[in-house]
Design a protein around this motif. Structure first.
Motif, PDB file in Angstrom:
ATOM      1  N   ILE A 188      -7.411  -1.578 -12.990  1.00 16.35           N
ATOM      2  CA  ILE A 188      -8.774  -1.338 -12.521  1.00 16.35           C
ATOM      3  C   ILE A 188      -8.808  -0.900 -11.062  1.00 16.35           C
ATOM      4  CG2 ILE A 188     -11.039  -2.388 -12.146  1.00 16.35           C
ATOM      5  CD1 ILE A 188     -10.121  -4.299 -14.557  1.00 16.35           C
ATOM      6  N   THR A 189      -8.174  -1.685 -10.190  1.00 19.67           N
ATOM      7  CA  THR A 189      -8.258  -1.390  -8.751  1.00 19.67           C
ATOM      8  C   THR A 189      -7.200  -0.386  -8.298  1.00 19.67           C
ATOM      9  OG1 THR A 189      -6.740  -3.173  -8.181  1.00 19.67           O
ATOM     10  CG2 THR A 189      -9.092  -3.722  -8.289  1.00 19.67           C
ATOM     11  N   LYS A 190      -6.182  -0.178  -9.139  1.00 19.88           N
ATOM     12  CA  LYS A 190      -5.036   0.687  -8.807  1.00 19.88           C
ATOM     13  C   LYS A 190      -4.198   0.110  -7.650  1.00 19.88           C
ATOM     14  CE  LYS A 190      -6.003   3.747 -11.924  1.00 19.88           C
ATOM     15  NZ  LYS A 190      -5.634   3.266 -13.237  1.00 19.88           N
ATOM     16  N   ASP A 191      -4.428  -1.167  -7.319  1.00 17.52           N
ATOM     17  CA  ASP A 191      -3.614  -1.803  -6.283  1.00 17.52           C
ATOM     18  C   ASP A 191      -2.172  -1.907  -6.771  1.00 17.52           C
ATOM     19  OD1 ASP A 191      -5.779  -2.102  -4.657  1.00 17.52           O
ATOM     20  OD2 ASP A 191      -6.125  -4.210  -5.144  1.00 17.52           O
ATOM     21  N   GLN A 218       0.845  -1.194   0.000  1.00 17.31           N
ATOM     22  CA  GLN A 218       0.000   0.000   0.000  1.00 17.31           C
ATOM     23  C   GLN A 218       0.881   1.244   0.000  1.00 17.31           C
ATOM     24  OE1 GLN A 218      -2.193  -0.982   3.484  1.00 17.31           O
ATOM     25  NE2 GLN A 218      -3.838  -1.979   2.362  1.00 17.31           N
ATOM     26  N   ASP A 237      -2.403  -2.435 -10.755  1.00 11.07           N
ATOM     27  CA  ASP A 237      -3.601  -2.999 -11.377  1.00 11.07           C
ATOM     28  C   ASP A 237      -4.393  -1.860 -12.014  1.00 11.07           C
ATOM     29  OD1 ASP A 237      -6.553  -3.712 -11.426  1.00 11.07           O
ATOM     30  OD2 ASP A 237      -5.677  -5.659 -10.890  1.00 11.07           O
TER      31      ASP A 237
END
Length: 128
Positions: free
Chosen positions: A89-92, A14, A87
């Motif tokens: 889509i999730t921006k993870d 994170q 990612d």
């Protein structure tokens, strides 16, 4: 020489890619979690751990994305790479590790070492 075994690992982290990049590509960032002390001169990084010293050559790097190094005492031209993956889509954010080991035992030892170091990195980033 036997061919080494390539292995890859993925660690969700994170942190923003730009912050994470500082910790994987700069001597001061790497000193926080990868080794006791890290210095660089040109393309050569010197890593210090409790009295032992290893040098690695910077093979390539891309801002906010990846860094690839090769240990100078490794005759096989194997490298290790730390790559930041986001990612779409999730921006993870994940840190992808690519490394090499001599045999299966070394693979599990190497993975354990990376897990410990990445746990230190997450601690430093405040995302543990």
């Amino acid at each position: 020489m036997n061919a080494k075994i390539k292995y890859e690992m993925e660690f969700p982290i994170q942190a923003s890619p730009s912050l994470l990049y500082q910790y994987i590509s700069t001597p001061s960032g790497l000193s926080e979690w990868f080794a006791d002390n890290v210095n660089s001169r040109g393309e050569i990084f010197t890593f210090l751990w409790e009295g032992s010293e290893e040098q690695a050559k910077l093979l390539s790097k891309k801002s906010d994305e990846r860094i690839k190094l090769r240990w100078l005492d490794d005759d096989d031209n194997n490298f290790f790479e730390m790559r930041i993956q986001v990612d779409e889509i999730t921006k993870d954010v994940s840190l992808m590790i690519t490394d090499f080991a001599d045999d299966e035992d070394d693979v599990s030892e190497g993975k354990m070492l990376w897990e410990n170091m990445i746990s230190d990195l997450k601690h430093v980033l405040g995302s543990a």
